[in-house]
Design a protein around this motif. Structure first.
Motif, short mmCIF file in Angstrom:
data_model
loop_
_atom_site.label_atom_id
_atom_site.label_comp_id
_atom_site.label_asym_id
_atom_site.label_seq_id
_atom_site.Cartn_x
_atom_site.Cartn_y
_atom_site.Cartn_z
N LEU A 79 -11.85 13.42 19.65
CA LEU A 79 -11.47 12.13 19.62
C LEU A 79 -10.53 11.45 18.45
N ALA A 80 -10.07 12.57 17.45
CA ALA A 80 -9.60 11.89 16.62
C ALA A 80 -8.27 10.92 16.57
N ARG A 81 -7.62 11.18 17.77
CA ARG A 81 -6.29 10.28 17.73
C ARG A 81 -6.73 9.05 18.18
N THR A 82 -7.92 8.83 19.00
CA THR A 82 -8.20 7.37 19.49
C THR A 82 -9.33 6.65 19.07
N HIS A 83 -10.31 7.57 18.73
CA HIS A 83 -11.77 6.90 18.52
C HIS A 83 -12.29 7.53 17.19
N MET A 84 -13.17 6.56 16.60
CA MET A 84 -14.07 7.01 15.68
C MET A 84 -15.43 7.03 15.80
N LEU A 85 -16.45 7.64 15.01
CA LEU A 85 -17.80 7.44 15.35
C LEU A 85 -18.31 6.20 14.63
N LEU A 86 -19.03 5.45 15.49
CA LEU A 86 -19.57 4.39 15.07
C LEU A 86 -21.36 4.21 14.73
N LEU A 101 -27.07 11.84 20.56
CA LEU A 101 -26.72 10.67 21.11
C LEU A 101 -25.68 10.52 20.03
N TYR A 102 -24.16 10.03 20.60
CA TYR A 102 -23.33 9.67 19.85
C TYR A 102 -22.59 8.38 20.42
N VAL A 103 -22.01 7.53 19.55
CA VAL A 103 -21.28 6.26 20.09
C VAL A 103 -20.02 6.28 19.37
N PHE A 104 -18.87 6.27 20.20
CA PHE A 104 -17.59 6.34 19.37
C PHE A 104 -16.79 4.88 20.11
N GLY A 105 -16.12 4.30 19.06
CA GLY A 105 -15.42 3.28 19.39
C GLY A 105 -13.81 3.50 18.81
N PRO A 106 -12.92 2.25 19.39
CA PRO A 106 -11.72 2.50 18.86
C PRO A 106 -11.35 2.62 17.37
N LYS A 107 -10.40 3.57 16.97
CA LYS A 107 -10.03 3.54 15.50
C LYS A 107 -9.41 1.96 15.09
N ASN A 108 -9.74 2.06 13.92
CA ASN A 108 -9.25 0.61 13.06
C ASN A 108 -9.56 -0.79 13.58
N LEU A 109 -10.74 -0.58 14.63
CA LEU A 109 -11.42 -1.99 15.23
C LEU A 109 -12.87 -1.94 14.51
N GLU A 110 -13.10 -1.54 13.60
CA GLU A 110 -14.50 -1.53 13.04
C GLU A 110 -15.12 -2.67 12.69
N GLN A 111 -14.36 -3.79 12.66
CA GLN A 111 -14.83 -5.17 12.56
C GLN A 111 -15.64 -5.58 13.58
N PHE A 112 -15.09 -5.05 14.63
CA PHE A 112 -16.18 -5.67 15.81
C PHE A 112 -17.63 -4.86 15.78
N THR A 113 -18.05 -3.99 14.73
CA THR A 113 -19.30 -3.45 14.82
C THR A 113 -20.13 -3.91 13.71
N ARG A 114 -21.27 -4.41 14.33
CA ARG A 114 -22.25 -4.80 13.22
C ARG A 114 -23.79 -4.31 13.67
N GLU A 115 -24.47 -4.26 12.60
CA GLU A 115 -25.94 -4.07 12.89
C GLU A 115 -26.45 -2.50 13.83
N VAL A 116 -25.96 -1.60 13.09
CA VAL A 116 -26.23 -0.30 13.67
C VAL A 116 -27.58 0.21 13.27
N LYS A 117 -28.36 0.47 14.19
CA LYS A 117 -29.71 1.29 13.95
C LYS A 117 -29.80 2.48 14.71
N VAL A 118 -30.80 3.35 13.99
CA VAL A 118 -31.11 4.44 15.01
C VAL A 118 -32.49 4.78 14.89
N ASP A 119 -33.23 5.32 15.88
CA ASP A 119 -34.58 5.71 16.14
C ASP A 119 -34.74 6.89 17.08
#
Length: 353
Positions: A106-113, A123-141
């Motif tokens: 996914l390196a060309r288009t997405h990054m791990l969130l 479980l893995y969640v990927f989002g578009p590269k260079n748009l990390e400003q949309f990501t908030r409050e990531v928690k795991v359990d």
């Protein structure tokens, strides 16, 4: 015999559609909560990833059976990755580094969130590269289910990622419940324990509740009340929709035991388990297991400010490296109240050319 099967199928399909699609118009926010089972959502025309949606999510669940050819991962994520988020839930994942393989693919288009890992349950969640400003409050359990699965690296339980993306609070859960047709109540109890346990510790009472909750995984609910060969005859005749009345998951939801208020696309694809590895033939071992829809993706909207549209729900039948077929879904969300939209979205919409 064939004519009788067709008549039975038409009667079953008519009853099934009337009962489960009574209110389904693809826009799930209009549904009222009930104990009448899982709401079956019609598949709308394929999304063209235009500005008509605020968030498009591509879900994949796959029991890998401990194997992973690189070409299968590439085939699953696709070449034209116009989706916003990729959420991939894996069960029985091999010990080698799946995350590294996903990142490289996914390196060309997405990054791990976000990620949540409990041995073979991942479980893995990927989002578009260079748009990390949309990501908030990531928690795991994670929540482990007792048993000896760890001895053969087949962990049972659930892992979850809670994330706020583009102003939408979401919870994604990848799970692997107990096997065997007889263990229905055990699976029901596991679902309830996981639902009550994940993200229950150190919860901020003032935090926003999840607006979207998605379960994806090998839920292991089987077909009940039909033998293997009659089931296979219906599948080979493309009459597998008749088998939905035998599905334990739908039956238990009808009883109000599990997944109250959740939605699922119609089971228009063939049962995803159990296949002979390397083929698209069902189990030819001495057990001759009854084919079943063990692998599912279900979602729930808990907000009247979000419209959700399901654009696909299907198995990836071309994948043959496991005894399970992967299942994918494409869900798009539209915020109806501009006050709930993250200010960043108003400045930059990823879908706009």
């Amino acid at each position: 015999m064939e004519g009788l099967c067709v008549k039975l199928f038409e009667a079953s399909r008519k009853k099934y559609k009337m009962k489960r699609r009574k209110a389904a118009m693809g826009m799930v926010d209009s549904f009222e909560a009930s104990h009448e089972g899982i709401k079956t959502v019609d598949i709308q025309k394929r999304c063209e990833f235009s500005g008509s949606s605020d968030l498009c999510i591509y879900f994949v669940t796959w029991n890998m059976n401990g194997k992973v050819p690189c070409e299968d991962i590439a085939k699953i994520v696709g070449e034209e990755r116009k989706y916003d988020l990729l959420v991939m839930g894996l069960q029985e994942a091999p010990g080698n580094n799946i995350l590294k393989l996903l990142k490289n693919t996914l390196a060309r288009t997405h990054m791990l969130l976000g990620k949540a890992v409990m041995q073979s349950l991942q479980l893995y969640v990927f989002g578009p590269k260079n748009l990390e400003q949309f990501t908030r409050e990531v928690k795991v359990d994670k929540h482990e289910i007792g048993g000896l699965g760890w001895l053969i690296r087949r962990k049972k339980g659930a892992v979850g990622v809670r994330i706020r993306y583009k102003g939408i609070q979401m919870v994604f859960i990848s799970c692997h419940l107990s096997a065997h047709a007889r263990n229905v109540e055990e699976r029901n109890n596991q679902f309830k324990h996981i639902s009550n346990s994940l993200f229950s510790k150190n919860t901020n009472p003032y935090s926003r509740p999840a607006q979207l909750t998605v379960w994806l995984g090998d839920l292991n609910y089987r077909l009940q009340g039909i033998n293997s060969y009659p089931a296979r005859d219906l599948i080979h005749g493309n009459l597998h929709e008749m088998l939905t009345s035998k599905d334990q998951l739908l039956q238990e939801a009808e009883r109000g035991e599990i997944f109250n208020g959740y939605c699922e696309g119609a089971l228009a694809f063939k049962p995803t388990y159990k296949y002979d590895i390397g083929s698209s033939s069902y189990d030819t071992s001495h057990k001759v297991r009854v084919p079943s829809w063990t692998d599912r993706i279900l979602f729930k909207i808990d907000s009247n400010k979000i419209n959700a549209t399901l654009h696909s729900y299907e198995a990836i039948e071309s994948i043959r490296s496991s005894d399970h077929k992967p299942v994918k879904a494409h869900l798009c969300l539209k915020l109806t109240d501009i006050q709930t939209i993250d200010p960043q979205i108003l400045l930059q919409n990823h879908h706009t050319d």
